[in-house]
Design a protein around this motif. Sequence first.
Motif, PDB file in Angstrom:
ATOM      1  N   ASN A  83      24.857 -32.031 -28.705  1.00 51.34           N
ATOM      2  CA  ASN A  83      26.215 -31.538 -28.857  1.00 51.34           C
ATOM      3  C   ASN A  83      27.083 -32.691 -29.375  1.00 51.34           C
ATOM      4  OD1 ASN A  83      26.672 -28.743 -28.217  1.00 51.34           O
ATOM      5  ND2 ASN A  83      25.987 -29.206 -26.126  1.00 51.34           N
ATOM      6  N   PHE A  84      28.310 -32.382 -29.780  1.00 50.42           N
ATOM      7  CA  PHE A  84      29.189 -33.445 -30.262  1.00 50.42           C
ATOM      8  C   PHE A  84      30.596 -33.228 -29.730  1.00 50.42           C
ATOM      9  CE2 PHE A  84      29.862 -30.059 -33.271  1.00 50.42           C
ATOM     10  CZ  PHE A  84      31.209 -30.148 -33.604  1.00 50.42           C
ATOM     11  N   ILE A  93      31.276 -38.474 -30.604  1.00 54.64           N
ATOM     12  CA  ILE A  93      30.328 -38.740 -29.519  1.00 54.64           C
ATOM     13  C   ILE A  93      29.246 -37.676 -29.537  1.00 54.64           C
ATOM     14  CG2 ILE A  93      30.085 -39.195 -27.060  1.00 54.64           C
ATOM     15  CD1 ILE A  93      32.102 -40.989 -28.520  1.00 54.64           C
ATOM     16  N   LEU A  94      27.967 -38.074 -29.668  1.00 58.55           N
ATOM     17  CA  LEU A  94      26.840 -37.150 -29.576  1.00 58.55           C
ATOM     18  C   LEU A  94      26.279 -37.201 -28.155  1.00 58.55           C
ATOM     19  CD1 LEU A  94      24.881 -37.683 -32.922  1.00 58.55           C
ATOM     20  CD2 LEU A  94      26.918 -36.322 -32.462  1.00 58.55           C
ATOM     21  N   THR A  95      26.045 -36.038 -27.578  1.00 54.92           N
ATOM     22  CA  THR A  95      25.492 -35.949 -26.220  1.00 54.92           C
ATOM     23  C   THR A  95      24.262 -35.061 -26.236  1.00 54.92           C
ATOM     24  OG1 THR A  95      26.811 -34.012 -25.612  1.00 54.92           O
ATOM     25  CG2 THR A  95      27.800 -36.173 -25.224  1.00 54.92           C
ATOM     26  N   GLN A  96      23.413 -35.262 -25.227  1.00 62.15           N
ATOM     27  CA  GLN A  96      22.254 -34.378 -25.063  1.00 62.15           C
ATOM     28  C   GLN A  96      22.607 -33.246 -24.112  1.00 62.15           C
ATOM     29  OE1 GLN A  96      18.848 -36.969 -23.974  1.00 62.15           O
ATOM     30  NE2 GLN A  96      17.863 -36.062 -25.736  1.00 62.15           N
ATOM     31  N   ASN A  97      22.303 -32.036 -24.507  1.00 57.91           N
ATOM     32  CA  ASN A  97      22.514 -30.830 -23.703  1.00 57.91           C
ATOM     33  C   ASN A  97      23.981 -30.551 -23.454  1.00 57.91           C
ATOM     34  OD1 ASN A  97      19.843 -32.186 -22.582  1.00 57.91           O
ATOM     35  ND2 ASN A  97      19.587 -29.979 -22.346  1.00 57.91           N
ATOM     36  N   ALA A  98      24.652 -31.444 -22.734  1.00 56.81           N
ATOM     37  CA  ALA A  98      25.976 -31.152 -22.209  1.00 56.81           C
ATOM     38  C   ALA A  98      27.070 -31.381 -23.246  1.00 56.81           C
ATOM     39  CB  ALA A  98      26.238 -32.015 -20.983  1.00 56.81           C
ATOM     40  N   ILE A  99      28.217 -30.777 -22.961  1.00 55.80           N
ATOM     41  CA  ILE A  99      29.425 -31.047 -23.736  1.00 55.80           C
ATOM     42  C   ILE A  99      30.356 -31.904 -22.904  1.00 55.80           C
ATOM     43  CG2 ILE A  99      29.274 -28.901 -25.059  1.00 55.80           C
ATOM     44  CD1 ILE A  99      31.403 -27.724 -23.213  1.00 55.80           C
ATOM     45  N   ILE A 144      16.352 -28.414 -21.585  1.00 52.09           N
ATOM     46  CA  ILE A 144      16.130 -27.053 -22.080  1.00 52.09           C
ATOM     47  C   ILE A 144      17.463 -26.498 -22.557  1.00 52.09           C
ATOM     48  CG2 ILE A 144      15.417 -24.714 -21.466  1.00 52.09           C
ATOM     49  CD1 ILE A 144      13.523 -25.972 -19.426  1.00 52.09           C
ATOM     50  N   GLY A 145      17.557 -26.250 -23.872  1.00 48.42           N
ATOM     51  CA  GLY A 145      18.778 -25.699 -24.433  1.00 48.42           C
ATOM     52  C   GLY A 145      19.903 -26.717 -24.420  1.00 48.42           C
ATOM     53  N   LYS A 146      21.053 -26.309 -24.898  1.00 50.88           N
ATOM     54  CA  LYS A 146      22.230 -27.166 -24.849  1.00 50.88           C
ATOM     55  C   LYS A 146      23.446 -26.325 -24.521  1.00 50.88           C
ATOM     56  CE  LYS A 146      23.074 -27.026 -29.877  1.00 50.88           C
ATOM     57  NZ  LYS A 146      23.206 -27.862 -31.085  1.00 50.88           N
ATOM     58  N   GLN A 147      24.424 -26.981 -23.948  1.00 50.79           N
ATOM     59  CA  GLN A 147      25.618 -26.293 -23.491  1.00 50.79           C
ATOM     60  C   GLN A 147      26.412 -25.765 -24.678  1.00 50.79           C
ATOM     61  OE1 GLN A 147      27.908 -28.685 -20.869  1.00 50.79           O
ATOM     62  NE2 GLN A 147      29.151 -27.001 -20.088  1.00 50.79           N
ATOM     63  N   ASP A 148      26.870 -24.518 -24.526  1.00 52.26           N
ATOM     64  CA  ASP A 148      27.662 -23.873 -25.574  1.00 52.26           C
ATOM     65  C   ASP A 148      29.060 -23.643 -25.023  1.00 52.26           C
ATOM     66  OD1 ASP A 148      28.816 -22.327 -27.516  1.00 52.26           O
ATOM     67  OD2 ASP A 148      27.217 -20.818 -27.581  1.00 52.26           O
ATOM     68  N   ARG A 149      30.054 -24.290 -25.651  1.00 52.26           N
ATOM     69  CA  ARG A 149      31.423 -24.187 -25.140  1.00 52.26           C
ATOM     70  C   ARG A 149      31.978 -22.767 -25.246  1.00 52.26           C
ATOM     71  NH1 ARG A 149      31.730 -27.769 -29.307  1.00 52.26           N
ATOM     72  NH2 ARG A 149      32.430 -29.417 -27.917  1.00 52.26           N
ATOM     73  N   ILE A 219      17.540 -30.420 -17.098  1.00 50.19           N
ATOM     74  CA  ILE A 219      18.902 -30.220 -17.601  1.00 50.19           C
ATOM     75  C   ILE A 219      18.840 -28.964 -18.462  1.00 50.19           C
ATOM     76  CG2 ILE A 219      20.833 -31.230 -18.855  1.00 50.19           C
ATOM     77  CD1 ILE A 219      19.534 -33.971 -18.349  1.00 50.19           C
ATOM     78  N   ILE A 220      19.416 -27.892 -17.963  1.00 50.00           N
ATOM     79  CA  ILE A 220      19.190 -26.583 -18.558  1.00 50.00           C
ATOM     80  C   ILE A 220      20.506 -25.945 -18.992  1.00 50.00           C
ATOM     81  CG2 ILE A 220      19.205 -25.457 -16.293  1.00 50.00           C
ATOM     82  CD1 ILE A 220      17.035 -23.533 -17.414  1.00 50.00           C
ATOM     83  N   TYR A 221      20.510 -25.413 -20.203  1.00 50.77           N
ATOM     84  CA  TYR A 221      21.648 -24.665 -20.727  1.00 50.77           C
ATOM     85  C   TYR A 221      21.186 -23.432 -21.492  1.00 50.77           C
ATOM     86  CZ  TYR A 221      24.664 -28.487 -19.372  1.00 50.77           C
ATOM     87  OH  TYR A 221      25.351 -29.416 -18.634  1.00 50.77           O
ATOM     88  N   ASN A 222      19.920 -23.035 -21.266  1.00 46.61           N
ATOM     89  CA  ASN A 222      19.395 -21.837 -21.888  1.00 46.61           C
ATOM     90  C   ASN A 222      18.145 -21.409 -21.117  1.00 46.61           C
ATOM     91  OD1 ASN A 222      19.013 -19.725 -23.662  1.00 46.61           O
ATOM     92  ND2 ASN A 222      19.306 -20.989 -25.495  1.00 46.61           N
ATOM     93  N   ASP A 223      17.699 -20.162 -21.282  1.00 46.79           N
ATOM     94  CA  ASP A 223      16.433 -19.742 -20.701  1.00 46.79           C
ATOM     95  C   ASP A 223      15.306 -20.533 -21.346  1.00 46.79           C
ATOM     96  OD1 ASP A 223      17.869 -17.883 -19.272  1.00 46.79           O
ATOM     97  OD2 ASP A 223      17.400 -16.221 -20.623  1.00 46.79           O
ATOM     98  N   GLY A 224      14.302 -20.895 -20.564  1.00 45.38           N
ATOM     99  CA  GLY A 224      13.226 -21.692 -21.146  1.00 45.38           C
ATOM    100  C   GLY A 224      11.983 -21.727 -20.290  1.00 45.38           C
TER     101      GLY A 224
END
Length: 917
Positions: A83-84, A93-99, A144-149, A219-224
């Motif tokens: 995410n950014f 700022i680039l982040t993994q998964n989270a916003i 798993i997945g990334k956060q979607d605002r 760290i999950i933000y989607n089904d997986g």
Amino acid sequence: MRKIAFVLFWFISSAAQAQEGPVLSLSYENTPFVEVLSELERLSGYRFYFVEDWIPKRSVSGNFESQDLGTILDALLEDTLLNFHLMDGKRAILTQNAIIVAALPEAFFGQSDADSREVESTANPLFYAEAANEAEQEVATVRIGKQDRNSEQRRFTLKGIARNAENGQAVSEMAIVVQGKNIGTATNAEGYYELELPAGVNILETSALGIQGQRKKVIIYNDGTLDFDLQESIEVLDEVVVQGNQNRNVEQAATGVTLLEVEKIKTIPLVLGERDILKAAVTLPGISTTGEGSSGYNVRGGRTDQNLILLDNAVIYNPTHFFGIFSALNPFTTGDVNIYKGSIPAEYGGRLSSVFDIGTKDANVEKFAGEASIGPVTSNLTLETPIVKDKAAILVGGRATYSDWILKSLDEPELNKSKASFYDVVAKYNHTIDENNELRATGYFSRDEFSITSDSVFDYSNRLLSLKWDHRFNDKNTGGVLLSNSEYRFNIQYDGDSNDDFDLGYRINETELKLKMKYLANSAHTLDYGISGKYYGVEPGSIRPKGDASEVTSLFIPEEQGLEAAAFLSDSWRLNDKLLIDAGLRYSAFLALGAGSQRIYEEDGPKNNGTLVETREYTNNEVIETYGGPEVRVSARYFLGEDLSVKASYNNTFQYIHTLSNNTTASPTDTWKLSDLNIRPQEARQLALGLYKNLDGNTYEISLEGYYKRSKNILDYKVGAQLLLNEQIETEVLQGDGKAYGVEFLVKKNEGRLNGWLGYAYSRSFVRLDSEFPEERVNNGAYFPSNFDKPHDVSLVANYKFTRRFSVSANFVYQTGRPVTYPIGSYEFNNAEYVFYSDRNKFRIPDYYRLDLSFNMEGNHKIKKFAHSFWNFSIYNVLGRNNPYSVFFVTKDGELQAYKSSIFAIPVPTITYNFRF
């Protein structure tokens, strides 16, 4: 460009404003990902912050004309876990998964506890330096997945398979819990699990008997999907720990579900030292037998024929050896047993009372292994070997008795002429073709042969085959195709001194094809659906003369055939954190098929030869009669507290096949009869309600469950009925109503040196056989206790472990005596004397109680040794209680005298040696 490990905070200063960035034009083709970021940094004037290891090592292509920086980054990072966040000062700022949360939620200060928890679970970014923190925690991180605002979804489903890394076998009943949260589940018999997690960071911990635990940060933000590869742990705990199912008691929606694991019952003292998972099931409330040494099981007031007993999804009609003294299931090849006596899943049908879903364990795909036992009456050997290393293996298990040899060795002429032997063989092949396809095939055969008198020999056998293909289509869709065939037959050979020698036989065969699918719709809905078709072929019986001198006339009862089909759909629906509903619907239909003859009787008369109207003939595969209807399967769970829940369920079921028996207990010579024009399917409805509580971190499980069940068209018999080799069987049987109700209490201690369970059931079971015609009425049409009505049933199973190697176990059972019918007088008619009996089941035999003790000794736990051994020294019926199996009457010197027979009237000591390599 500077590449740093940037520390992300729970919130950024409210002065930081999200921006879309400058408008740019950019075109790139097969360009390394990191170079595209460098070009964006040059064109936009923004400085990018990220950890270089996060950047995908691949090339990308794209073309953008007059697009803002935010739009370009959205497209570039779409298929990544990145995410950014664009900040003032031209920083990206680039982040993994989270916003990054740029502003606090509304009413953050002064909010309720519930609101605070919501923020914590849904807006859960990384607030530590990734590389440093992972080193500190020493736990693998899975993203798993990334956060979607723009998404409002706050919970996601994680699923996967747990396997033994050494042999590739599925690890069943492995507990998976989330650290610091009241969330957990357990893997099923095939190692599969599903777990609903809140968005963000979750620490998963696993535990299973004999398996090293694992910890993973998810760290999950989607089904997986997350699979576990686990290592064995030979060094056992200081106490027996039964925690593979630690939250299931409270969390699942189903009522009346029992899980038994073979490894957990090996210390229970049982007759002749034979480990028996079905005998262990009888120690749980709601499951009983009519007496010691009896075949069949009565579940919640149901008949023995109302239980669907499955071995790897194929039906086994008689799961016992030697009149029920031994189980026909090899404990060394059996994995786990799931018993459904309340909430029966929609995929199962054809029986009213319960489902015993028994799974054979997968063979070792890594190395050659085996297990064996030597006892006073039986021996057992199971071998496993890889066929294709890490992918395919075969398991073969065989068990046999040498009781025949023992009888012939005794210095007793009558026993020398007796015969008692049995054996069973099971083989399983399992093959993991690839990550999406698995194949399993099972074959099983058992045979009993016994002779109580010197002139007759009885034998019966079970045979089944099953083939199952499982396929994973994607992360949301899985399915399987099952083909199975089962056969049960018995034979009686009579060879006496007269001219009436004969050979009598019976056979039933069924074949089923089933498709079962699973769809993981979202975190709130999991759908199971499918179709099945089953073909029955029944040879109701035949008798042939044995030898040229026999004067017996041959008789062949015409074959019966039928087709049973069903479609089912169920949804596990999580409405919120407290309420879970499992709702299912099954529609079943049965077609009785020709060729055959059906007798038609007067509607306003009893079924006998005097009311016969006509006999109809049906050609091969012509439909004789059709039955069917919807079957509702609904259960719900509501959390009253963190570890306290209330559950309720409703089921209705159809049964199109019946046993014909006028014995009090199940017998190898009981025959199965399909529904037809004159015999209707059995039907039942059951309601259940219960409270479930875990204490002391799941050390204790407590459940209190009540049920009420009504049934109709229950098959019973007329007084003096002749059921075997009868072409007009409908004239000898009756169909009536049944009702059963009860309360079941169970407390289990799962951990500590002392563990086990105490179960108590108060239950009643009644039958009513009413008709306007006296010959079809029993006890004047009133409800009377069924043959297996036992109001009080208490079982205590306890194991105390002194050390890792030495333990003692005890098993105590108390049951109310079962109902019987006694002769209460005699009378003369036409110069002949007849016995006058009481109302059916008016009296009871004496109550039953028994105490068993055992001492268990394990070999040393050195890992590097050829075999690991286990000794069991047990005494069955320590008190020497002469528990009556039956009561019978004999006229002696003109007087009617009562006698009782017992199976084990004295203490029975046993020594059994087991070893595993």
